[in-house]
Design an enzyme around this catalytic site. Sequence first.
Site, PDB file in Angstrom:
ATOM      1  N   SER A 255       0.837  -1.197   0.000  1.00  0.00           N
ATOM      2  CA  SER A 255       0.000   0.000   0.000  1.00  0.00           C
ATOM      3  C   SER A 255       0.870   1.244   0.000  1.00  0.00           C
ATOM      4  CB  SER A 255      -0.911   0.009   1.233  1.00  0.00           C
ATOM      5  OG  SER A 255      -0.124   0.170   2.391  1.00  0.00           O
ATOM      6  N   LYS A 256       0.225   2.388   0.036  1.00  0.00           N
ATOM      7  CA  LYS A 256       0.975   3.652  -0.035  1.00  0.00           C
ATOM      8  C   LYS A 256       1.967   3.804   1.105  1.00  0.00           C
ATOM      9  CE  LYS A 256      -2.975   3.111  -0.918  1.00  0.00           C
ATOM     10  NZ  LYS A 256      -3.591   2.126  -0.067  1.00  0.00           N
ATOM     11  N   ARG A 257       1.685   3.131   2.221  1.00  0.00           N
ATOM     12  CA  ARG A 257       2.596   3.253   3.364  1.00  0.00           C
ATOM     13  C   ARG A 257       3.993   2.751   3.010  1.00  0.00           C
ATOM     14  NH1 ARG A 257       2.109  -0.392   7.182  1.00  0.00           N
ATOM     15  NH2 ARG A 257       3.229   1.028   8.554  1.00  0.00           N
ATOM     16  N   HIS A 258       4.073   1.851   2.060  1.00  0.00           N
ATOM     17  CA  HIS A 258       5.361   1.264   1.704  1.00  0.00           C
ATOM     18  C   HIS A 258       5.977   1.964   0.506  1.00  0.00           C
ATOM     19  CE1 HIS A 258       2.896  -1.876   3.625  1.00  0.00           C
ATOM     20  NE2 HIS A 258       3.983  -2.043   4.334  1.00  0.00           N
ATOM     21  N   GLY A 259       5.672   3.255   0.323  1.00  0.00           N
ATOM     22  CA  GLY A 259       6.160   3.947  -0.850  1.00  0.00           C
ATOM     23  C   GLY A 259       5.106   3.843  -1.934  1.00  0.00           C
TER      24      GLY A 259
END
Length: 490
Positions: A255-259
């Site tokens: 997801s966006k949390r991982h870039g």
Amino acid sequence: MTADPVRVRFAPSPTGMLHVGGARTALFNWLFARHCGGTFILRIEDTDRARYDARALDDISASLRWLGLQWDEGYEIGGPCGPYVQSERTAIYLQHAQQLLDSGHAYKCYCTPDRLAAAREQQQRDGSAPGYDRACRDLSPDARAAHNAAGAPFVIRFRMPLTGATTFVDAIRGAISYPNAQQDDFVLLKSDGFPTYHLANIVDDHLMRISHVLRGDEWIPSTPKHVQLYAAFGWQPPVFAHLPVILAPGGGKLSKRHGAAAVCEYRALGYLPDALVNFLALLGWAVAADNEIVPRAQMLKEFTLEGINKTGAQFDHEKLNWMNGAYIRQLPLAEFMREVTPFLTNAGVLKGAEDPAQVAQVLQMEQARVHLLSDAPAACAFFFADTLEYDRQAVKKVLQREGVRDHLLAVCDLLAGVPPGQFDAAHLEARLQEYLTRSGRPLKNVVHPLRVAVTGRSASPGIFETLVAIGQARVVQRLTHAAGQLCSAP
RNA sequence: GGCCCGUUCGUCUAGUGGCUAGGACACAUGGUUCUCAUCCAUGAAGCAGGAGUUCAAUUCUCCUACGGGCUGCCA
């Protein structure tokens, strides 16, 4: 069956930007089609009107094109099995739902969403198996007539076999079997008249003569439903191949949390489409090669379903970055310049008035040093800047030392005295060597302060090439400035 | 809870009933007569655990553990 032409499809839902997981699914379909000389189709599954997003449609199309995964039939380009957008095919689904109703493979269900929600809650409290309780499966003709007369809203549900098992062969995993009692009487047609995924997908795959279904492995549990649907229609199912998932670094959902998660974000960050494609292809598939930089032509040649892995693969940004750097280094200079220029312009590093020869000189040096195109502005800024930003650490460590100022001034005079026609790397090196011999200093002692003074940093391309690219006037100006600063410093 | 899928270096993977279990990224060390990067060389690092089948299991079977998915009028 094996004589049938290979026809595969990528069938995204326009509910968000195209993610790397979806891109990988598209890529495997594309590779398989191209390997077999088959047809790659893009179909849009927009039956969920609540989550529909028109921008997602544009993004899916643009991202696939950017990756170079051109489709042969489908959305935007049409073809013999159109339309390829499911919301334009509702009459077809309606007709097929009616067919199943007529043959007794489906029934109308009048249960309200409220009742279903309450039932589900109750089941959760009981700890019993969740699922539709089949209240409408065996309604009497009278009861049905009453509901219909009252104009009650309804959905159409599939009449699942209650006993036995459904088995299918996955091209990657082998035989997979589900007890039928486990399966729901799933919805085929929603009360808004739109089909669910299951109905639309099977009808379209059949009508579009899809030979192989390559999709994410989250669809494995739905496949017995699909197999039963094919049987109810009397159709031959396609070959199923369920692809392993792409996981976030450390495991878990990407997801966006991982870039970045969306393809368009990778584009904006300065990844090359060939690099991203190469990287994605190696997530769940391997080529017989000791080199992992694999040209597309070779991937096409060697791609097979049998070579696809079963295991989920973590997305390793480090490896992607390395690979992107490798692809950047492979680019002819002119192409690298074309790709990187927008990044330099947008960052304000290039203002349009620069000498093209100087820009080429700089980019040639930096090509081996960046991993992302978006690294280029920070790497190149000092060549073009009117005022230099100095790295404090470097200044303290290298410039603020005994005797440095005198050397700087001496070198400044030396460089200022070079005839403009001889301001090239070979001449500069020769001149500096002369000076070193005269002053009896090792090269390092002069090169390092010189570098910091003219670039503001402790790392740069080769010093002589760097001096040339910065230009004589600017070099002299920067050296004068730096020496002046040192003079006033304690 | 139920059902299904999966498990080789930290990560991506190759691989076979008998091999010193191979490669790539990352990491470490050294080299490339200026730094950084590139490039080259070298090194460290792995078959989840337990039973069984077998002369022999990383490879075949079962169990356990762990991870993932599904269980919607989402896809």
